[in-house]
Design an enzyme around this catalytic site. Structure first.
Site, PDB file in Angstrom:
ATOM      1  CG  ASP A  18      28.427  39.016   5.522  1.00 46.76           C
ATOM      2  OD1 ASP A  18      29.373  39.661   5.424  1.00 46.76           O
ATOM      3  OD2 ASP A  18      26.858  38.749   5.250  1.00 46.76           O
ATOM      4  CG  ASP A  60      26.603  42.147   5.359  1.00 52.84           C
ATOM      5  OD1 ASP A  60      27.927  42.300   5.579  1.00 52.84           O
ATOM      6  OD2 ASP A  60      25.555  41.883   6.217  1.00 52.84           O
ATOM      7  CB  SER A  91      28.002  38.489   9.346  1.00 53.22           C
ATOM      8  OG  SER A  91      28.889  40.191   9.444  1.00 53.22           O
ATOM      9  CG  ASP A 139      31.463  41.994   7.003  1.00 48.62           C
ATOM     10  OD1 ASP A 139      30.633  42.344   5.767  1.00 48.62           O
ATOM     11  OD2 ASP A 139      30.689  41.458   7.799  1.00 48.62           O
TER      12      ASP A 139
END
Length: 452
Positions: A247, A249, A104, A245
């Site tokens: 990833d 999400d 992440s 960010d």
């Protein structure tokens, strides 16, 4: 079954690459255990595997694939893709499992593994405990026979599928013509799909953080370092800035003046818009204990309520599923819109905000600031040994501060799920009360002896 976890944390497995638990051995064992756990029925089983742009992703991906294949699962590789895309593709392809290799917002030296069930939702604590117990056992006798070993293939149109899915969340017939948008993809998983989706909808797109090299993910860019985005919005005279960010999400925004818009403001904006159009499923939205009291007051004035959960988007999603809410998220920028996704989706959330901008025809600085936040301060305290939070002296200090704040403020104490840190957050109507409460709480924790 013991509740003690050796591998799984608050959001899958995460750690420094090539160091336990983020090693080749653990990844392969996870692939075997998860593959066996999700082999249910006599159909040909499959797993979707995606990743972000970290250098260690190649290593973890190969180990996971070997584990899944040895468990008799076919593997569908999609390469660098956002976490919400993996959840969507798992459902769309009728796969038995989805896997995202990502840490992440963490630096490139870390990596992680998130698992999604066939319904596209993150696994429950119980399922993770079951898989962890299998990882710690001898699985040799349960692995696939030579003729039943899985096959690996690559899904070449995965990016296009996700782009179309994201665009479908945007109002039909609406376009982004005439809008200049800066998007910072953190040199992460959304670097191809997010700018392309905005361009296809008609926007003039300025790209930042779209040149990943394996080690620059989240490095002075993206939602954890939005300063570059704010500067670029002003420099390019853009209408809006979007920061994802690693990833993709979660997402933060910058208005046309370069002022940052956090997840609480985004939640309030979408909730009000959906309530007015009749799209809000319930009279409440879901957020965590970290969300600002200003959001809670704003929602109350709009005839809505805020339900709070523990920190973590998985807990937000669980509460949303329990009460039927279709809007939830975190101050950090996770925004979960269950009409479109089973997890946080930065691109989809940004498109909802853009739809409101177009509908109202006003600049982002007027539209995106829906409430005045309470003064809020967060400090992290590193500790050695056991957490000091359960010490009687710390709890006594906590009660004293909470009594002092009363209904005018809040104190939130929690342990980090990934580091030996205690997070102290206070918010209140008066900034002086906030600073005093944080200082007093931190002092009470730091004066405690190390607990072995």
């Amino acid at each position: 079954m013991s509740n003690t976890r050796r591998f799984f944390g608050t959001d899958g497995i995460r750690g420094k690459a090539n160091t336990p638990p983020m090693t080749v051995d653990v990844a392969q064992k996870l692939g075997q255990a998860a593959g066996l756990h999700f082999r249910r029925g006599h159909h040909r089983h499959s797993v979707v595997v995606g990743k972000d742009t970290r250098l260690s992703g190649y290593m973890i991906e190969c180990a996971l694939v070997a584990g899944f294949l040895s468990a008799g699962m076919d593997v569908i590789l999609v390469g660098p893709m956002p976490t919400p895309a993996i959840a969507m593709l798992t459902r769309s392809l009728r796969a038995d499992l989805g896997v995202m290799i990502s840490a992440s917002h963490n630096p490139f030296s870390d990596n992680g593994i998130k698992l999604f069930g066939p319904d596209g939702f993150k696994l429950s604590d119980q399922e993770e405990q079951t898989i962890e117990a299998m990882m710690l056992s001898d699985l040799t006798g349960q692995l696939a026979a030579p003729g039943e070993i899985g096959r690996a293939s690559r899904l070449n149109d995965a990016a296009g599928r996700y782009i179309e899915h994201a665009k479908a969340s945007f109002p039909r017939g609406c376009r982004l013509d005439g809008l200049k948008i800066v998007i910072d993809c953190a040199n992460g998983a959304g670097y191809r799909v997010a700018p392309t989706a905005l361009w296809e909808l008609g926007a003039e797109v300025v790209r930042l953080g779209c040149e990943p090299d394996g080690v620059n993910i989240n490095e002075k860019c993206g939602s954890t370092h939005p300063e570059a985005l704010c500067r670029a919005v002003i420099e390019h005279k853009a209408d809006l800035g979007i920061a994802l960010d690693g990833d993709a999400d979660r997402m933060l925004l910058a208005d046309e003046t370069g002022r940052l818009v956090d997840g609480d403001q985004i939640l309030g904006l979408i909730a009000r818009s959906w309530a007015r159009s009749g799209r809000l499923a319930t009279s409440s939205i879901v957020a965590t204990v970290m969300s600002n009291m200003g959001l809670e007051r704003f929602l109350h004035e709009q005839g809505m309520a805020l339900e709070r959960t523990a920190v973590g988007d998985r807990y937000v999603v669980e509460r949303m599923r329990e009460n039927g809410a279709n809007v939830g998220g975190e101050q950090s920028g996770h925004v979960v819109l269950s009409d479109f996704a089973t997890t946080g989706d930065g691109l989809v959330a940004a498109l909802q905000v853009l739809a409101v901008l177009i509908e109202e025809g006003r600049p982002a600085s007027e539209v995106c600031r829906v409430f005045e936040p309470f003064p809020q301060l967060l400090k992290n305290i590193r500790f050695e040994g056991r957490s000091p939070l359960h010490l009687p002296e710390v709890q006594a200090a906590r009660r004293q501060i909470e009594e002092r704040l009363g209904a005018r403020g809040r104190l939130v104490l929690r342990e980090s799920g990934t580091e030996p840190l205690v997070r102290v957050m206070v918010e209140a109507e008066d900034a002086r009360d906030v600073e005093r409460a944080v200082d007093d709480m931190c002092a009470a924790i730091t004066t405690m002896p190390v607990v072995a």
